[in-house]
Scaffold this motif. Structure first.
Motif, PDB file in Angstrom:
ATOM      1  N   THR A  76       0.851  -1.188   0.000  1.00 44.16           N
ATOM      2  CA  THR A  76       0.000   0.000   0.000  1.00 44.16           C
ATOM      3  C   THR A  76       0.885   1.236   0.000  1.00 44.16           C
ATOM      4  OG1 THR A  76      -1.730  -1.162   1.212  1.00 44.16           O
ATOM      5  CG2 THR A  76      -1.824   1.233   1.217  1.00 44.16           C
ATOM      6  N   MET A  77       0.528   2.213  -0.833  1.00 45.29           N
ATOM      7  CA  MET A  77       1.269   3.467  -0.915  1.00 45.29           C
ATOM      8  C   MET A  77       0.273   4.601  -1.092  1.00 45.29           C
ATOM      9  SD  MET A  77       4.318   4.500  -3.570  1.00 45.29           S
ATOM     10  CE  MET A  77       5.288   3.100  -3.006  1.00 45.29           C
ATOM     11  N   ASN A  78       0.333   5.592  -0.233  1.00 53.91           N
ATOM     12  CA  ASN A  78      -0.572   6.743  -0.321  1.00 53.91           C
ATOM     13  C   ASN A  78      -2.039   6.316  -0.318  1.00 53.91           C
ATOM     14  OD1 ASN A  78       1.720   8.487  -0.668  1.00 53.91           O
ATOM     15  ND2 ASN A  78       1.751   7.941  -2.839  1.00 53.91           N
ATOM     16  N   GLY A  79      -2.320   5.227   0.387  1.00 53.07           N
ATOM     17  CA  GLY A  79      -3.681   4.725   0.439  1.00 53.07           C
ATOM     18  C   GLY A  79      -4.083   3.902  -0.759  1.00 53.07           C
ATOM     19  N   ASN A  80      -3.180   3.728  -1.735  1.00 51.56           N
ATOM     20  CA  ASN A  80      -3.455   2.967  -2.944  1.00 51.56           C
ATOM     21  C   ASN A  80      -2.776   1.602  -2.896  1.00 51.56           C
ATOM     22  OD1 ASN A  80      -4.762   5.272  -4.049  1.00 51.56           O
ATOM     23  ND2 ASN A  80      -2.789   6.046  -4.815  1.00 51.56           N
ATOM     24  N   LYS A  81      -3.384   0.618  -3.520  1.00 55.60           N
ATOM     25  CA  LYS A  81      -2.749  -0.685  -3.664  1.00 55.60           C
ATOM     26  C   LYS A  81      -1.705  -0.621  -4.783  1.00 55.60           C
ATOM     27  CE  LYS A  81      -5.248  -3.353  -0.842  1.00 55.60           C
ATOM     28  NZ  LYS A  81      -4.672  -4.135   0.285  1.00 55.60           N
ATOM     29  N   VAL A  82      -0.547  -1.227  -4.522  1.00 49.97           N
ATOM     30  CA  VAL A  82       0.496  -1.361  -5.529  1.00 49.97           C
ATOM     31  C   VAL A  82       0.712  -2.856  -5.773  1.00 49.97           C
ATOM     32  CG1 VAL A  82       2.871  -0.868  -6.187  1.00 49.97           C
ATOM     33  CG2 VAL A  82       1.593   0.780  -4.786  1.00 49.97           C
ATOM     34  N   TYR A  83       0.540  -3.282  -7.010  1.00 46.23           N
ATOM     35  CA  TYR A  83       0.700  -4.689  -7.374  1.00 46.23           C
ATOM     36  C   TYR A  83       1.980  -4.822  -8.186  1.00 46.23           C
ATOM     37  CZ  TYR A  83      -4.120  -5.007  -5.850  1.00 46.23           C
ATOM     38  OH  TYR A  83      -5.268  -4.951  -5.101  1.00 46.23           O
ATOM     39  N   THR A  84       2.901  -5.639  -7.683  1.00 44.08           N
ATOM     40  CA  THR A  84       4.223  -5.748  -8.296  1.00 44.08           C
ATOM     41  C   THR A  84       4.407  -7.127  -8.914  1.00 44.08           C
ATOM     42  OG1 THR A  84       5.154  -4.175  -6.719  1.00 44.08           O
ATOM     43  CG2 THR A  84       6.709  -5.586  -7.905  1.00 44.08           C
ATOM     44  N   PHE A  85       4.641  -7.122 -10.223  1.00 43.28           N
ATOM     45  CA  PHE A  85       4.892  -8.335 -10.993  1.00 43.28           C
ATOM     46  C   PHE A  85       6.402  -8.547 -11.110  1.00 43.28           C
ATOM     47  CE2 PHE A  85       0.781  -6.768 -12.198  1.00 43.28           C
ATOM     48  CZ  PHE A  85       0.016  -7.884 -12.524  1.00 43.28           C
ATOM     49  N   THR A  86       6.823  -9.790 -11.021  1.00 46.31           N
ATOM     50  CA  THR A  86       8.246 -10.123 -11.102  1.00 46.31           C
ATOM     51  C   THR A  86       8.527 -10.906 -12.375  1.00 46.31           C
ATOM     52  OG1 THR A  86       8.409 -10.218  -8.693  1.00 46.31           O
ATOM     53  CG2 THR A  86      10.178 -11.271  -9.950  1.00 46.31           C
ATOM     54  N   PHE A  87       9.520 -10.478 -13.121  1.00 47.89           N
ATOM     55  CA  PHE A  87       9.894 -11.169 -14.348  1.00 47.89           C
ATOM     56  C   PHE A  87      10.664 -12.447 -14.032  1.00 47.89           C
ATOM     57  CE2 PHE A  87       9.694  -6.757 -16.039  1.00 47.89           C
ATOM     58  CZ  PHE A  87       8.773  -6.980 -17.048  1.00 47.89           C
ATOM     59  N   LYS A  88      10.426 -13.464 -14.843  1.00 45.27           N
ATOM     60  CA  LYS A  88      11.275 -14.638 -14.804  1.00 45.27           C
ATOM     61  C   LYS A  88      11.833 -14.871 -16.199  1.00 45.27           C
ATOM     62  CE  LYS A  88       7.579 -18.103 -15.387  1.00 45.27           C
ATOM     63  NZ  LYS A  88       6.971 -19.328 -14.781  1.00 45.27           N
ATOM     64  N   ALA A 153      16.771  -8.897 -16.637  1.00 44.30           N
ATOM     65  CA  ALA A 153      15.329  -9.103 -16.429  1.00 44.30           C
ATOM     66  C   ALA A 153      15.027 -10.100 -15.316  1.00 44.30           C
ATOM     67  CB  ALA A 153      14.674  -9.572 -17.722  1.00 44.30           C
ATOM     68  N   ALA A 154      15.922 -11.034 -15.058  1.00 43.45           N
ATOM     69  CA  ALA A 154      15.668 -12.070 -14.049  1.00 43.45           C
ATOM     70  C   ALA A 154      15.470 -11.435 -12.679  1.00 43.45           C
ATOM     71  CB  ALA A 154      16.819 -13.060 -14.011  1.00 43.45           C
ATOM     72  N   GLY A 155      14.258 -11.568 -12.121  1.00 42.33           N
ATOM     73  CA  GLY A 155      13.965 -11.005 -10.812  1.00 42.33           C
ATOM     74  C   GLY A 155      13.605  -9.536 -10.829  1.00 42.33           C
ATOM     75  N   ALA A 156      13.649  -8.892 -11.991  1.00 43.48           N
ATOM     76  CA  ALA A 156      13.257  -7.485 -12.082  1.00 43.48           C
ATOM     77  C   ALA A 156      11.741  -7.366 -11.894  1.00 43.48           C
ATOM     78  CB  ALA A 156      13.677  -6.898 -13.424  1.00 43.48           C
ATOM     79  N   THR A 157      11.282  -6.165 -11.578  1.00 42.73           N
ATOM     80  CA  THR A 157       9.870  -5.993 -11.252  1.00 42.73           C
ATOM     81  C   THR A 157       9.231  -4.825 -12.000  1.00 42.73           C
ATOM     82  OG1 THR A 157      10.376  -4.560  -9.356  1.00 42.73           O
ATOM     83  CG2 THR A 157      10.175  -6.940  -8.933  1.00 42.73           C
ATOM     84  N   VAL A 158       7.915  -4.962 -12.191  1.00 37.40           N
ATOM     85  CA  VAL A 158       7.065  -3.880 -12.702  1.00 37.40           C
ATOM     86  C   VAL A 158       5.879  -3.768 -11.756  1.00 37.40           C
ATOM     87  CG1 VAL A 158       5.470  -3.174 -14.513  1.00 37.40           C
ATOM     88  CG2 VAL A 158       7.722  -4.030 -15.116  1.00 37.40           C
ATOM     89  N   GLY A 159       5.662  -2.575 -11.211  1.00 32.59           N
ATOM     90  CA  GLY A 159       4.560  -2.362 -10.282  1.00 32.59           C
ATOM     91  C   GLY A 159       3.524  -1.410 -10.850  1.00 32.59           C
ATOM     92  N   LEU A 160       2.256  -1.658 -10.498  1.00 31.16           N
ATOM     93  CA  LEU A 160       1.155  -0.797 -10.906  1.00 31.16           C
ATOM     94  C   LEU A 160       0.467  -0.265  -9.650  1.00 31.16           C
ATOM     95  CD1 LEU A 160      -0.426  -3.080 -13.660  1.00 31.16           C
ATOM     96  CD2 LEU A 160       1.244  -1.243 -13.997  1.00 31.16           C
ATOM     97  N   GLU A 161       0.416   1.045  -9.497  1.00 34.30           N
ATOM     98  CA  GLU A 161      -0.273   1.665  -8.369  1.00 34.30           C
ATOM     99  C   GLU A 161      -1.661   2.085  -8.824  1.00 34.30           C
ATOM    100  OE1 GLU A 161       0.004   5.569  -5.414  1.00 34.30           O
ATOM    101  OE2 GLU A 161       1.769   4.985  -6.608  1.00 34.30           O
ATOM    102  N   LEU A 162      -2.693   1.533  -8.171  1.00 32.04           N
ATOM    103  CA  LEU A 162      -4.074   1.769  -8.582  1.00 32.04           C
ATOM    104  C   LEU A 162      -4.745   2.778  -7.655  1.00 32.04           C
ATOM    105  CD1 LEU A 162      -5.214  -1.883  -9.368  1.00 32.04           C
ATOM    106  CD2 LEU A 162      -3.891  -0.284 -10.777  1.00 32.04           C
ATOM    107  N   ASP A 163      -5.388   3.767  -8.237  1.00 34.70           N
ATOM    108  CA  ASP A 163      -6.084   4.801  -7.481  1.00 34.70           C
ATOM    109  C   ASP A 163      -7.220   4.168  -6.686  1.00 34.70           C
ATOM    110  OD1 ASP A 163      -7.613   6.943  -6.581  1.00 34.70           O
ATOM    111  OD2 ASP A 163      -7.326   8.110  -8.412  1.00 34.70           O
ATOM    112  N   ALA A 164      -7.181   4.334  -5.368  1.00 37.64           N
ATOM    113  CA  ALA A 164      -8.187   3.718  -4.491  1.00 37.64           C
ATOM    114  C   ALA A 164      -9.582   4.274  -4.725  1.00 37.64           C
ATOM    115  CB  ALA A 164      -7.791   3.925  -3.032  1.00 37.64           C
ATOM    116  N   THR A 165      -9.689   5.453  -5.337  1.00 35.36           N
ATOM    117  CA  THR A 165     -10.994   6.058  -5.583  1.00 35.36           C
ATOM    118  C   THR A 165     -11.493   5.838  -7.006  1.00 35.36           C
ATOM    119  OG1 THR A 165     -10.058   8.200  -6.249  1.00 35.36           O
ATOM    120  CG2 THR A 165     -10.448   7.847  -3.889  1.00 35.36           C
TER     121      THR A 165
END
Length: 209
Positions: A76-88, A153-165
């Motif tokens: 959680t960041m700034n009240g928003n959910k952050v979903y982090t995907f990890t590359f394999k 790329a191995a173990g690298a990440t991409v995160g998406l922060e979604l607006d809670a509202t």
């Protein structure tokens, strides 16, 4: 057409899925087998748009070395959910294919059209904030400038922060277009290799809503 594609879609027998073309090339509702390997149907109001590259592109799952791990980290960041995907990084399905050892430049995610422009407020590449790109025509979210190879790329990440509202404050709502499955495509810089994959994390019992 009410639904569209999020960032994170040829040869004979495969669709081309790397930029946007008209609705006449839409995909059907997913069959039991991988829907992107099915024969093209007639367009209908519930069909999915088919992104098309400037040139023929490989989009078979496993044609490059890159995909996402099954697990998705939730914070959680700034009240928003952050979903982090990890590359394999895995062995490609065809080492003789020109896509087998290509680079990794961009990730795209298909989402519901209800998840409008302000839904993904930030994206993160290895924890560094970047600006995600929204395609209003198709509902595609893009995270570009990954600039990775099979080492970085191995173990690298991409995160998406979604607006809670927003209309889509959770990963499941974001990926609602595909029934909660997050369908993504990972592109090389030339956009001639863009394998499609699925992440089922938001459908699992351990999913953090």
């Amino acid at each position: 057409m009410e639904e569209g594609f999020i960032a994170l879609l040829v040869g004979s027998g495969f669709y081309q899925l790397c930029s946007i073309k008209g609705p006449q090339d839409a995909l059907p509702a997913p069959p039991p087998t991988l829907w992107w390997k099915a024969a093209p149907p007639a367009f209908s109001a519930t069909s999915r748009p088919l992104p098309i590259p400037a040139a023929a592109a490989e989009q078979r799952e496993g044609v490059t070395q890159y995909s996402f791990e099954d697990d998705v980290k939730t914070t959680t960041m700034n009240g928003n959910k952050v979903y982090t995907f990890t590359f394999k990084v895995s062995d490609p399905i065809d080492t003789d294919n020109s896509c087998a050892y290509t680079d990794l430049f961009k990730a795209e995610f298909w989402t519901s059209r209800a998840c409008q422009k302000r839904t993904v407020v930030n994206a993160y590449i290895n924890g560094i904030k970047v600006t995600p790109m929204w395609d209003a025509r198709t509902g595609v979210w893009r995270v570009a400038q990954l600039n990775m190879n099979n080492i970085t790329a191995a173990g690298a990440t991409v995160g998406l922060e979604l607006d809670a509202t927003s209309n889509c404050p959770t990963l499941r709502s974001l990926c609602n277009r595909m029934g909660g499955k997050c369908v993504y495509s990972l592109f090389n810089k030339k956009r001639d290799c863009c394998p499609v994959g699925e992440n089922l994390y938001s459908l699992t019992s351990g999913y953090d809503r």
